[in-house]
Design an enzyme around this catalytic site. Structure first.
Site, short mmCIF file in Angstrom:
data_model
loop_
_atom_site.label_atom_id
_atom_site.label_comp_id
_atom_site.label_asym_id
_atom_site.label_seq_id
_atom_site.Cartn_x
_atom_site.Cartn_y
_atom_site.Cartn_z
N GLY A 277 0.84 -1.20 0.00
CA GLY A 277 0.00 0.00 0.00
C GLY A 277 0.87 1.24 0.00
N ARG A 314 -1.74 11.27 10.82
CA ARG A 314 -0.58 10.43 11.15
C ARG A 314 0.36 11.07 12.18
NH1 ARG A 314 2.97 8.72 8.31
NH2 ARG A 314 2.89 6.56 9.00
N TYR A 318 0.55 8.67 15.35
CA TYR A 318 1.75 7.82 15.42
C TYR A 318 3.03 8.59 15.69
CZ TYR A 318 -1.37 5.08 12.35
OH TYR A 318 -2.42 4.43 11.77
N CYS A 345 -8.94 22.06 17.83
CA CYS A 345 -8.77 22.41 19.25
C CYS A 345 -8.25 21.23 20.05
CB CYS A 345 -10.10 22.91 19.81
SG CYS A 345 -10.62 24.35 18.90
N TYR A 373 -2.40 6.53 3.65
CA TYR A 373 -2.89 6.65 5.03
C TYR A 373 -3.05 8.12 5.42
CZ TYR A 373 -1.52 1.80 4.80
OH TYR A 373 -1.38 0.50 4.42
N1 LLP Z 1 -2.02 -6.14 3.99
C1 LLP Z 1 -2.61 -6.11 5.19
C2 LLP Z 1 -3.31 -7.31 5.67
C3 LLP Z 1 -2.54 -4.94 5.97
O1 LLP Z 1 -3.10 -4.92 7.17
C4 LLP Z 1 -1.85 -3.81 5.48
C5 LLP Z 1 -1.78 -2.58 6.26
C6 LLP Z 1 -1.27 -3.88 4.20
C7 LLP Z 1 -1.36 -5.07 3.49
C8 LLP Z 1 -0.55 -2.75 3.57
O2 LLP Z 1 0.61 -2.40 4.27
P1 LLP Z 1 1.62 -1.34 3.64
O3 LLP Z 1 2.24 -1.97 2.40
O4 LLP Z 1 0.87 -0.12 3.29
O5 LLP Z 1 2.60 -1.11 4.71
N2 LLP Z 1 -2.37 3.79 9.16
C9 LLP Z 1 -1.02 3.32 9.34
C10 LLP Z 1 -0.74 2.07 8.54
C11 LLP Z 1 -1.66 0.93 8.87
C12 LLP Z 1 -1.39 -0.27 8.03
C13 LLP Z 1 -2.47 -1.28 8.21
N3 LLP Z 1 -2.32 -2.44 7.41
C14 LLP Z 1 -0.06 4.44 8.99
O6 LLP Z 1 -0.52 5.53 8.68
O7 LLP Z 1 1.15 4.27 9.08
#
Ligand code: LLP
Length: 418
Positions: A277, A314, A318, A345, A373
């Site tokens: 992603g 974010r 985080y 606020c 994200y």
């Molecule tokens: N596959 C599964 C089952 C997942 O849970 C996720 C992300 C991905 C693939 C994709 O991961 P990526 O390639 O994007 O790292 N909101 C957070 C990130 C949460 C990720 C959740 N799962 C942030 O802003 O860092």
């Protein structure tokens, strides 16, 4: 290579100046680069060479249907976690047979919708869910193609909120439970075992956690073979990190080659699916914001901007770092150190601490690495309308989502009768 570069002192997305976008569409506003998205996707696709593979873009990272459509046109698959995401993929022209469905709490309705649309794999995250999938598939008189998402208990060495493959996480089936779960699945009449899946976390900047997880997954594949349970696809999840603040994550080639070498070393030659992603969308977008005021306290300078934690969560959620750059370069001798803060606020409504910037009210800033994200996590806290999304394609800027209106903000709300 970045598609967001200064040209004659002005920041551009491809061949389109960001200040022209801000003038036309206002701020805050998200801007994506089509070329950046395509380049990232293709880098992974090419890294696989002729090894059979499916890139299942993790829709949750950026689910705008224009983004999904660009990827569908390249032949991408998709990783979804809800019926809504599947509906988006279908709307964007994605092929359901290249869809994997993850998530710990899929409802019966969501499962039914996925089965009716023939997704490639339901990635099951518990034994209880297996029984539910069997029940729903039987009620539809169909067969569900499944994988178990296993939890290899590997430390991805990332932020705890985005670390998903360890024992204490709610995700996946433990290795101990997985073997029995596959044996049970093999007995169920409306279940067809297709693969094994694993996702250990996000923003991973080394290959070793991926390789460690792969070894554990492969040992399960071999163990299952002894029971006559044949795995047809390895889904190795997402998680490849990006450069927010000087991180040097593995290249697409290194990441993919380590997987291919890893499986070949075991004499296993299975098709691989991955679920990236952030790697595809993260550095393919920025958020534009304008400085409303500068404020100076005894110990701090604040650049108060028109985008808040509701627009980009974010940093607040985080403590994530996003680089912040002025849209017009200025001599650095005029710079001061600012906290870049938003209007919401909450003390946590900060986009960046201690940033050295030469700025005045009215100046435009770009918050970088905001393609993943970011818009998807935007919300309406403080009754703020969500910003528009713009897709740049060369010299063209397309509105791919309009700025939310007050009517949309309160749509669905009603007052009590007199
Ligand atoms: N596959 C599964 C089952 C997942 O849970 C996720 C992300 C991905 C693939 C994709 O991961 P990526 O390639 O994007 O790292 N909101 C957070 C990130 C949460 C990720 C959740 N799962 C942030 O802003 O860092």
């Amino acid at each position: 290579m970045s598609f967001f570069e200064y040209i004659n002192g002005e920041l551009y997305a491809e061949q389109t100046s960001l200040s022209s976008i801000a003038t036309e569409h206002g701020t805050p506003c998200y801007v994506y680069s089509r070329a950046a998205i395509e380049t990232q996707w293709k880098s992974l696709n090419e890294a696989f060479g002729d090894h059979p593979h499916t890139i299942c873009y993790a829709v949750k990272a950026n689910s705008n249907i224009a983004v999904l459509n660009i990827l569908a046109r390249l032949g991408s698959g998709f990783d979804i976690v809800s019926e809504g995401e599947l509906r988006r993929v279908l709307k964007a022209g994605g092929d359901p047979n290249k869809v994997v469905f993850s998530g710990v709490a899929k409802s019966k309705n969501e499962l039914a919708f996925a089965l009716q649309n023939n997704v490639r794999s339901i990635n099951i995250e518990s034994v209880a869910e297996l029984e539910r999938v069997q029940e729903v598939a039987a009620s539809l008189n169909t067969t569900a193609s499944i994988a178990f998402r296993v939890n290899p208990n590997v430390d991805p060495e990332t932020h705890p909120y985005i670390s998903t493959g360890m024992d204490k996480a709610k995700f996946g089936v433990t290795m101990e439970a997985a073997f029995e779960a596959y044996k049970r699945a093999d007995l169920l009449p409306n279940i067809e075992v297709h693969g094994i899946a694993c996702h250990i976390g996000s923003q991973i900047t080394k290959t070793s956690p991926f390789s460690d997880a792969l070894e554990i997954v492969l040992s399960m594949v071999k163990r299952l073979a002894t029971q006559g349970i044949e795995i047809k696809q390895l889904d190795l999840g997402g998680g490849l990190g990006i450069d927010y603040q000087g991180e040097v994550p593995p290249s697409a080639d290194d990441y993919v080659q380590s997987m291919i070498q890893g499986i070949k070393a075991h004499g296993i030659d299975l098709p691989i699916a991955i679920e990236p992603g952030r790697y595809i969308a993260g550095n393919s977008g920025v958020m534009l914001t304008q400085i409303e005021f500068l404020k100076h306290n005894t110990s701090k300078n604040f650049a108060i901007v028109d985008a808040g934690m509701n627009d980009l969560l974010r940093p607040a959620l985080y403590q994530a770092f996003h680089n912040i750059k002025p849209i017009k370069e200025k001599p650095t001798e005029e710079a001061k150190v600012f906290d870049v803060v938003g209007p919401v606020c909450e003390s946590a409504c900060v986009l960046g601490y201690d940033r050295t910037l030469a700025v005045k009210p009215g100046d435009l800033l770009a918050v970088l690495s905001a393609g993943a994200y970011s818009f998807v996590m935007a919300n309406n806290y403080n009754s703020r309308n969500r910003p528009p999304e713009i897709m740049v394609d060369g010299t063209q800027a397309h509105v791919i989502r309009k700025r939310e209106s007050f009517e949309q903000l309160i749509a669905g709300e009603t007052q009590l009768p007199e």
